[in-house]
Motif scaffolding. Sequence first.
Motif, PDB file in Angstrom:
ATOM      1  N   LYS A 473      -3.383  -0.136   7.583  1.00  0.00           N
ATOM      2  CA  LYS A 473      -3.265   0.734   6.289  1.00  0.00           C
ATOM      3  C   LYS A 473      -2.005   0.425   5.710  1.00  0.00           C
ATOM      4  O   LYS A 473      -1.692   0.220   4.565  1.00  0.00           O
ATOM      5  N   GLN A 475      -0.203  -2.445   6.194  1.00  0.00           N
ATOM      6  CA  GLN A 475      -0.309  -3.826   5.941  1.00  0.00           C
ATOM      7  C   GLN A 475      -0.961  -3.851   4.311  1.00  0.00           C
ATOM      8  O   GLN A 475      -0.578  -4.520   3.490  1.00  0.00           O
ATOM      9  N   GLU A 476      -1.933  -2.887   4.296  1.00  0.00           N
ATOM     10  CA  GLU A 476      -2.709  -3.073   2.984  1.00  0.00           C
ATOM     11  C   GLU A 476      -1.871  -2.228   1.815  1.00  0.00           C
ATOM     12  O   GLU A 476      -1.859  -2.841   0.756  1.00  0.00           O
ATOM     13  N   GLU A 477      -1.222  -1.288   2.297  1.00  0.00           N
ATOM     14  CA  GLU A 477      -0.085  -0.713   1.236  1.00  0.00           C
ATOM     15  C   GLU A 477       0.890  -1.683   0.967  1.00  0.00           C
ATOM     16  O   GLU A 477       1.213  -1.846  -0.579  1.00  0.00           O
ATOM     17  N   ARG A 478       1.386  -2.354   1.891  1.00  0.00           N
ATOM     18  CA  ARG A 478       2.370  -3.372   1.700  1.00  0.00           C
ATOM     19  C   ARG A 478       2.032  -4.504   0.715  1.00  0.00           C
ATOM     20  O   ARG A 478       2.772  -4.930  -0.056  1.00  0.00           O
ATOM     21  N   LEU A 479       0.740  -5.052   1.092  1.00  0.00           N
ATOM     22  CA  LEU A 479       0.043  -5.919  -0.174  1.00  0.00           C
ATOM     23  C   LEU A 479       0.145  -5.464  -1.515  1.00  0.00           C
ATOM     24  O   LEU A 479       0.616  -6.126  -2.310  1.00  0.00           O
ATOM     25  N   THR A 480      -0.273  -4.410  -1.672  1.00  0.00           N
ATOM     26  CA  THR A 480      -0.404  -3.640  -2.717  1.00  0.00           C
ATOM     27  C   THR A 480       0.929  -3.613  -3.599  1.00  0.00           C
ATOM     28  O   THR A 480       1.058  -3.921  -4.587  1.00  0.00           O
ATOM     29  N   GLN A 481       2.124  -3.039  -2.640  1.00  0.00           N
ATOM     30  CA  GLN A 481       3.299  -2.798  -3.229  1.00  0.00           C
ATOM     31  C   GLN A 481       3.915  -4.200  -3.534  1.00  0.00           C
ATOM     32  O   GLN A 481       4.750  -4.458  -4.433  1.00  0.00           O
ATOM     33  N   SER A 482       3.593  -5.067  -2.692  1.00  0.00           N
ATOM     34  CA  SER A 482       4.279  -6.542  -2.986  1.00  0.00           C
ATOM     35  C   SER A 482       3.689  -7.247  -4.082  1.00  0.00           C
ATOM     36  O   SER A 482       4.780  -7.856  -4.874  1.00  0.00           O
ATOM     37  N   GLU A 483       2.732  -6.968  -4.485  1.00  0.00           N
ATOM     38  CA  GLU A 483       2.197  -7.362  -5.808  1.00  0.00           C
ATOM     39  C   GLU A 483       3.012  -6.822  -7.126  1.00  0.00           C
ATOM     40  O   GLU A 483       3.367  -7.511  -7.892  1.00  0.00           O
ATOM     41  N   HIS A 484       2.999  -5.471  -6.804  1.00  0.00           N
ATOM     42  CA  HIS A 484       3.939  -4.700  -8.002  1.00  0.00           C
ATOM     43  C   HIS A 484       5.402  -5.118  -7.974  1.00  0.00           C
ATOM     44  O   HIS A 484       5.703  -5.242  -9.048  1.00  0.00           O
ATOM     45  N   GLN A 485       5.758  -5.186  -6.755  1.00  0.00           N
ATOM     46  CA  GLN A 485       7.214  -5.605  -6.708  1.00  0.00           C
ATOM     47  C   GLN A 485       7.400  -7.109  -7.264  1.00  0.00           C
ATOM     48  O   GLN A 485       8.461  -7.401  -7.977  1.00  0.00           O
TER      49      GLN A 485
END
Length: 762
Positions: A473, A475-485
């Motif tokens: 979970k 890692q999934e959140e980090r991927l989503t945040q990474s896209e926005h960042q």
Amino acid sequence: MSRANAECASVRADTILGVARSLTHPLYQRFESFEPAFRTAIPVLVGLFIVILSAGAAIQTAALREDALLDATGDMEVISALIARELDNGTQAGKEPAAILATIAAKHLASHGRIVHISGADGRVVASEPAIGQTPRTLVDFLGQAQPLTVFGDRAGVMRITLPGGPEVLAIVRNLANPLGQVAVLQPVSRALSLWQDRRTSLGILFGAAGAVLAMTTLAFMLQSKRASAADEDCDCVRERIDTALNRGHCGLWDWDLARGRIYWSDSMYALLGYDRRGEYMSFGEVMSFIHHEDVDLYALADAISRGETSHIDQDFRVRNADDEWIWLKARAELVVDRRTQSHHLVGIVVDISEQRRMAERTATADARLRDAVEAISEAFVLWDSENRLVLCNAKYQQLHQLAPDLLLTGTSHDEIMALSAQPHIDREPARALRGSASYEARLSDGRWLQINGRRTKDGGSVSVGTDITKLKQQEERLTQSEHQLLMHVTDLKASRQKLEAQAQQLAELAERYLEQKAVAESANRAKSEFLANMSHELRTPLNAIIGFSEIMEGELFGPLGEKYTDYVRDIRSSGGYLLGIIDDILDMSRIESGKMRLERSEIALGPVLDEAVRKVQPEMERKRLAFSVEGPTDTHIDADPHALYQILGNLLDNAVKFTPEGGRIAVRTRHVPGAINIFIEDTGIGIPKEKIERVGRPFEQVEGDLVRSYKGSGLGLAIARSLTELHGGSLRLRSAMGAGTVVMVHLPLDGGAGRVTAQAA
């Protein structure tokens, strides 16, 4: 076991449940063998005895009747002779026959029912008793024509005749002298036999009662004999049934007579252990030889029962059987009192639980293996039964719900556990739901995520396994945040670059200013250190000379001085010593502030250092008449610099003595705290204003104002004490009130601050 059963069947106890049914005396046993014959012979003998008794009673009654008639006949003869004589004598004396009869009747006639008739010479009756009046009748009319009494007279004697009226009487006739003829005496036979009839009735009642008692006794004997026979049969039947039930159930009965020290075992008990019965009872020592000494102590048990500490037992123990093997038995017994002998018996039952013990051991082993396997898995595991009660769970489940170990007991309901647990928050609906199973994701309060899979068991229960998917979970959140960042970084990249360039320029300017200020501060510090070093050398050299020469002059080593010069020298020496102390304080404060002070720690006792500091201020305390006391332990050993500890205590005591007026009080108290010691120095001095307490520990700070100075001092003593205390890893705190005094607390760790230094280094 079959051999033991056969032997027990051939040799059985004469008891039922440990209570004796028969006596063991040989005569009684022989009587018991003849009991069936007695049951038949005794009623016959009793009947024969009653017949004989009845015949004897009849014979005795007949004999008594004859005796009564004979007695009555003899009495008649005597009475008639007496009456005849009295009549003859009375007639000669001129008395009337009626008067003579009246005198005799009261004693010999009326009480026995006798009748007397007197006739004259012509045969007519002239007098009678009882009186019948004047009558022309003769004796023949009274006695009847067929009797020979009137003819033969005295020779006829007493005869048994029937009167014309019908009654049967005993009669006798005697001849009288002139002018009288004969006298007849009559007595009814019924009156003569009245005594015999009374005796016959009494005898009949006596013999009838004896016969009835014998008959009833015989009947009771027959009924009791029949009842005893039925009771024996019932006892045998009960014993056989109990033995059969106990043998089939692998049980045994036992009865422990505490007073006699003997123990009864049932036949099934012998069959259970494979032993042969050798008697009715077993001794206390014999039973103890069978029982394992580690499981039960019969001596201690008997002692506890005799003292009234217990009245029952429920215990498992091992017993050696006939094959020299140990088998497990469970005994349950209760203390009872025999109603016949008032003796105490411990009566109970014994069950073979060897198989249950083996099954329990195997079950415990399997359960332990299952628990170890469940604890070894990395997921949270829990098992519920069909009634939603806890069966098994592992430590991961306990940590997941933050439950105490004493709450996770087998059989606890699901609602109770959930009410006390930190339940996870359901993040979404079940991901999938198949028949008999369910799966969903849950978010915990600490941010972790679990994948929970549940399934129904065949017995209606349920099992759940929770897998930690936090990393997935995250890692999934980090991927989503990474896209926005990434989008934000691309958008703000140019603006950030310009801002960084400006910040770099500002940092360069600040660095140049910092270097300049640092150089100025270092130059000022070096100048201060050089000034203090030069001043200390320039001041201490002449002060040492002044103090040395003043000591020589005060001691008058080279001759006497005048009285006035001696006072001057003493003042010079005192002022020089005071000035040297101030210079030493300044130098110590300078070394402490510059970081050049180095402590030489060693394990020392608090008492000697405190005594040395007290001796320093002792003269001043005596001069001001101050009361001084030390409370608490002073033999404590701490890791500290002896000179620094002396400075701390000396400066604090010096301040206490300085600011305490005459007649005041100073106290030193020590108290142990975990890993340290607290030293309290209390005085009843002038106190410190509340607004100055925070500034007093700073260098050159004074309690009094700058314009009003009543006490000498540089104001460095308390600052040096505070600094040295902190170098030891401790602390110094003050509490004071104007006019009430001051309390200074020195907190020193026993290890000299080694733990604090290690923590700071880490």
